[in-house]
Scaffold this motif. Structure first.
Motif, PDB file in Angstrom:
ATOM      1  N   MET A 112       0.843  -1.178   0.000  1.00 16.09           N
ATOM      2  CA  MET A 112       0.000   0.000   0.000  1.00 16.09           C
ATOM      3  C   MET A 112       0.886   1.238   0.000  1.00 16.09           C
ATOM      4  SD  MET A 112      -3.142   1.156   0.325  1.00 16.09           S
ATOM      5  CE  MET A 112      -3.965   2.643   0.790  1.00 16.09           C
ATOM      6  N   ILE A 113       0.552   2.182  -0.816  1.00 14.84           N
ATOM      7  CA  ILE A 113       1.271   3.449  -0.867  1.00 14.84           C
ATOM      8  C   ILE A 113       0.557   4.438   0.043  1.00 14.84           C
ATOM      9  CG2 ILE A 113       1.986   5.348  -2.342  1.00 14.84           C
ATOM     10  CD1 ILE A 113       2.036   3.268  -4.644  1.00 14.84           C
ATOM     11  N   GLU A 114       1.316   5.053   0.926  1.00 15.73           N
ATOM     12  CA  GLU A 114       0.740   6.003   1.868  1.00 15.73           C
ATOM     13  C   GLU A 114       0.916   7.427   1.341  1.00 15.73           C
ATOM     14  OE1 GLU A 114       1.535   7.968   6.239  1.00 15.73           O
ATOM     15  OE2 GLU A 114       2.939   6.496   5.446  1.00 15.73           O
ATOM     16  N   VAL A 115      -0.176   8.172   1.315  1.00 15.82           N
ATOM     17  CA  VAL A 115      -0.121   9.605   1.051  1.00 15.82           C
ATOM     18  C   VAL A 115      -0.162  10.276   2.419  1.00 15.82           C
ATOM     19  CG1 VAL A 115      -1.259  11.572  -0.039  1.00 15.82           C
ATOM     20  CG2 VAL A 115      -1.304   9.333  -1.167  1.00 15.82           C
ATOM     21  N   THR A 116       0.887  11.011   2.766  1.00 12.18           N
ATOM     22  CA  THR A 116       0.944  11.633   4.085  1.00 12.18           C
ATOM     23  C   THR A 116      -0.132  12.715   4.212  1.00 12.18           C
ATOM     24  OG1 THR A 116       2.499  13.355   3.442  1.00 12.18           O
ATOM     25  CG2 THR A 116       3.448  11.244   4.211  1.00 12.18           C
ATOM     26  N   ASP A 117      -0.409  13.099   5.447  1.00  8.62           N
ATOM     27  CA  ASP A 117      -1.406  14.141   5.690  1.00  8.62           C
ATOM     28  C   ASP A 117      -1.055  15.436   4.959  1.00  8.62           C
ATOM     29  OD1 ASP A 117      -2.807  12.411   7.341  1.00  8.62           O
ATOM     30  OD2 ASP A 117      -1.987  13.238   9.191  1.00  8.62           O
ATOM     31  N   LYS A 118       0.217  15.816   5.012  1.00  7.67           N
ATOM     32  CA  LYS A 118       0.659  17.055   4.371  1.00  7.67           C
ATOM     33  C   LYS A 118       0.497  16.979   2.846  1.00  7.67           C
ATOM     34  CE  LYS A 118       4.243  20.471   4.996  1.00  7.67           C
ATOM     35  NZ  LYS A 118       5.504  20.818   5.612  1.00  7.67           N
ATOM     36  N   ALA A 119       0.872  15.846   2.260  1.00  4.10           N
ATOM     37  CA  ALA A 119       0.726  15.674   0.813  1.00  4.10           C
ATOM     38  C   ALA A 119      -0.745  15.650   0.416  1.00  4.10           C
ATOM     39  CB  ALA A 119       1.423  14.394   0.353  1.00  4.10           C
ATOM     40  N   ILE A 129       4.089   9.062  -0.461  1.00  3.21           N
ATOM     41  CA  ILE A 129       4.133  10.331  -1.172  1.00  3.21           C
ATOM     42  C   ILE A 129       3.991  11.398  -0.097  1.00  3.21           C
ATOM     43  CG2 ILE A 129       3.013  11.821  -2.873  1.00  3.21           C
ATOM     44  CD1 ILE A 129       1.972   9.207  -4.200  1.00  3.21           C
ATOM     45  N   ASP A 130       4.978  12.271  -0.015  1.00  3.37           N
ATOM     46  CA  ASP A 130       4.988  13.312   0.999  1.00  3.37           C
ATOM     47  C   ASP A 130       5.125  14.666   0.308  1.00  3.37           C
ATOM     48  OD1 ASP A 130       5.011  14.516   3.483  1.00  3.37           O
ATOM     49  OD2 ASP A 130       6.968  13.752   4.082  1.00  3.37           O
ATOM     50  N   PHE A 131       4.866  15.733   1.048  1.00  2.30           N
ATOM     51  CA  PHE A 131       5.059  17.085   0.545  1.00  2.30           C
ATOM     52  C   PHE A 131       6.031  17.772   1.489  1.00  2.30           C
ATOM     53  CE2 PHE A 131       4.080  21.613   0.089  1.00  2.30           C
ATOM     54  CZ  PHE A 131       4.143  21.735  -1.292  1.00  2.30           C
ATOM     55  N   PHE A 158       6.635  17.565  -4.025  1.00  2.00           N
ATOM     56  CA  PHE A 158       6.258  16.222  -3.591  1.00  2.00           C
ATOM     57  C   PHE A 158       7.480  15.314  -3.620  1.00  2.00           C
ATOM     58  CE2 PHE A 158       2.338  18.124  -5.027  1.00  2.00           C
ATOM     59  CZ  PHE A 158       1.492  17.809  -3.978  1.00  2.00           C
ATOM     60  N   LEU A 159       7.562  14.450  -2.629  1.00  2.00           N
ATOM     61  CA  LEU A 159       8.658  13.505  -2.503  1.00  2.00           C
ATOM     62  C   LEU A 159       8.078  12.103  -2.524  1.00  2.00           C
ATOM     63  CD1 LEU A 159      11.671  12.950  -1.936  1.00  2.00           C
ATOM     64  CD2 LEU A 159      11.129  13.110   0.496  1.00  2.00           C
ATOM     65  N   ILE A 160       8.547  11.303  -3.460  1.00  2.00           N
ATOM     66  CA  ILE A 160       8.076   9.928  -3.603  1.00  2.00           C
ATOM     67  C   ILE A 160       9.154   9.011  -3.039  1.00  2.00           C
ATOM     68  CG2 ILE A 160       7.328   8.153  -5.226  1.00  2.00           C
ATOM     69  CD1 ILE A 160       6.714  10.515  -7.179  1.00  2.00           C
ATOM     70  N   ARG A 161       8.773   8.216  -2.054  1.00  2.00           N
ATOM     71  CA  ARG A 161       9.716   7.268  -1.448  1.00  2.00           C
ATOM     72  C   ARG A 161       9.274   5.847  -1.796  1.00  2.00           C
ATOM     73  NH1 ARG A 161       9.086  10.944   3.116  1.00  2.00           N
ATOM     74  NH2 ARG A 161      11.006  12.113   3.368  1.00  2.00           N
ATOM     75  N   GLU A 202      -6.666   3.855  -2.813  1.00  2.00           N
ATOM     76  CA  GLU A 202      -6.914   5.142  -2.187  1.00  2.00           C
ATOM     77  C   GLU A 202      -6.125   5.239  -0.893  1.00  2.00           C
ATOM     78  OE1 GLU A 202     -10.652   7.699  -0.482  1.00  2.00           O
ATOM     79  OE2 GLU A 202     -10.927   6.571  -2.333  1.00  2.00           O
ATOM     80  N   SER A 203      -5.589   6.423  -0.642  1.00  2.00           N
ATOM     81  CA  SER A 203      -4.843   6.673   0.587  1.00  2.00           C
ATOM     82  C   SER A 203      -5.109   8.102   1.034  1.00  2.00           C
ATOM     83  CB  SER A 203      -3.340   6.468   0.360  1.00  2.00           C
ATOM     84  OG  SER A 203      -2.614   6.804   1.529  1.00  2.00           O
ATOM     85  N   ASN A 204      -5.578   8.254   2.246  1.00  2.00           N
ATOM     86  CA  ASN A 204      -5.786   9.561   2.850  1.00  2.00           C
ATOM     87  C   ASN A 204      -6.714  10.440   2.003  1.00  2.00           C
ATOM     88  OD1 ASN A 204      -5.489  11.377   4.914  1.00  2.00           O
ATOM     89  ND2 ASN A 204      -3.276  11.537   4.741  1.00  2.00           N
ATOM     90  N   GLY A 205      -7.708   9.809   1.378  1.00  2.00           N
ATOM     91  CA  GLY A 205      -8.679  10.544   0.572  1.00  2.00           C
ATOM     92  C   GLY A 205      -8.224  10.862  -0.840  1.00  2.00           C
ATOM     93  N   ILE A 206      -7.050  10.366  -1.240  1.00  2.00           N
ATOM     94  CA  ILE A 206      -6.519  10.601  -2.580  1.00  2.00           C
ATOM     95  C   ILE A 206      -6.577   9.296  -3.368  1.00  2.00           C
ATOM     96  CG2 ILE A 206      -4.499  11.284  -3.937  1.00  2.00           C
ATOM     97  CD1 ILE A 206      -5.693  13.579  -2.283  1.00  2.00           C
TER      98      ILE A 206
END
Length: 106
Positions: free
Chosen positions: A1-8, A77-79, A88-91, A56-60
């Motif tokens: 699962m790919i996590e989209v952070t809250d900030k992103a 995916i972070d911002f 955006f930073l993809i890890r 879907e992750s964090n509503g995205i």
């Protein structure tokens, strides 16, 4: 699962609102290959292809081709904002890399 952070997620939702298209998905694609491994890119997309995987992750809503999902099943995916700018930073912990041939990788 790919996590989209809250900030992103907050930044992506803001961009979608600015575009007036809150239903677009965020497509993850291969942007190139460097000595540090596969480089991924992001773009908003409203079309699904036959070989796409969605999640879907964090509503995205995230979309990517099956072959990408096989190599990028976990990550984030972070911002970030710092003195160098923002973006955006993809890890992808399974990307590997670091072949040592470019001389500048650490």
């Amino acid at each position: 699962m790919i996590e989209v952070t809250d900030k992103a997620a907050a930044e992506l939702k803001s961009l979608l609102e600015q575009e007036g298209k809150p239903d677009l998905a965020l497509r993850i694609f291969v942007a190139g290959v460097a000595c540090s491994g596969i480089q991924y890119g992001l773009a908003f997309d409203d079309e699904l292809k036959e070989d796409d995987v969605t999640m879907e992750s964090n509503g995205i809503k995230l979309v990517m081709a099956k072959e990408i999902e096989r190599n990028f099943s976990e990550g984030s995916i972070d911002f970030i904002e710092d003195e160098n700018g923002k973006g955006f930073l993809i890890r992808n912990p399974s990307a590997g890399g670091g072949c040592g041939t470019c001389g500048g990788c650490h």
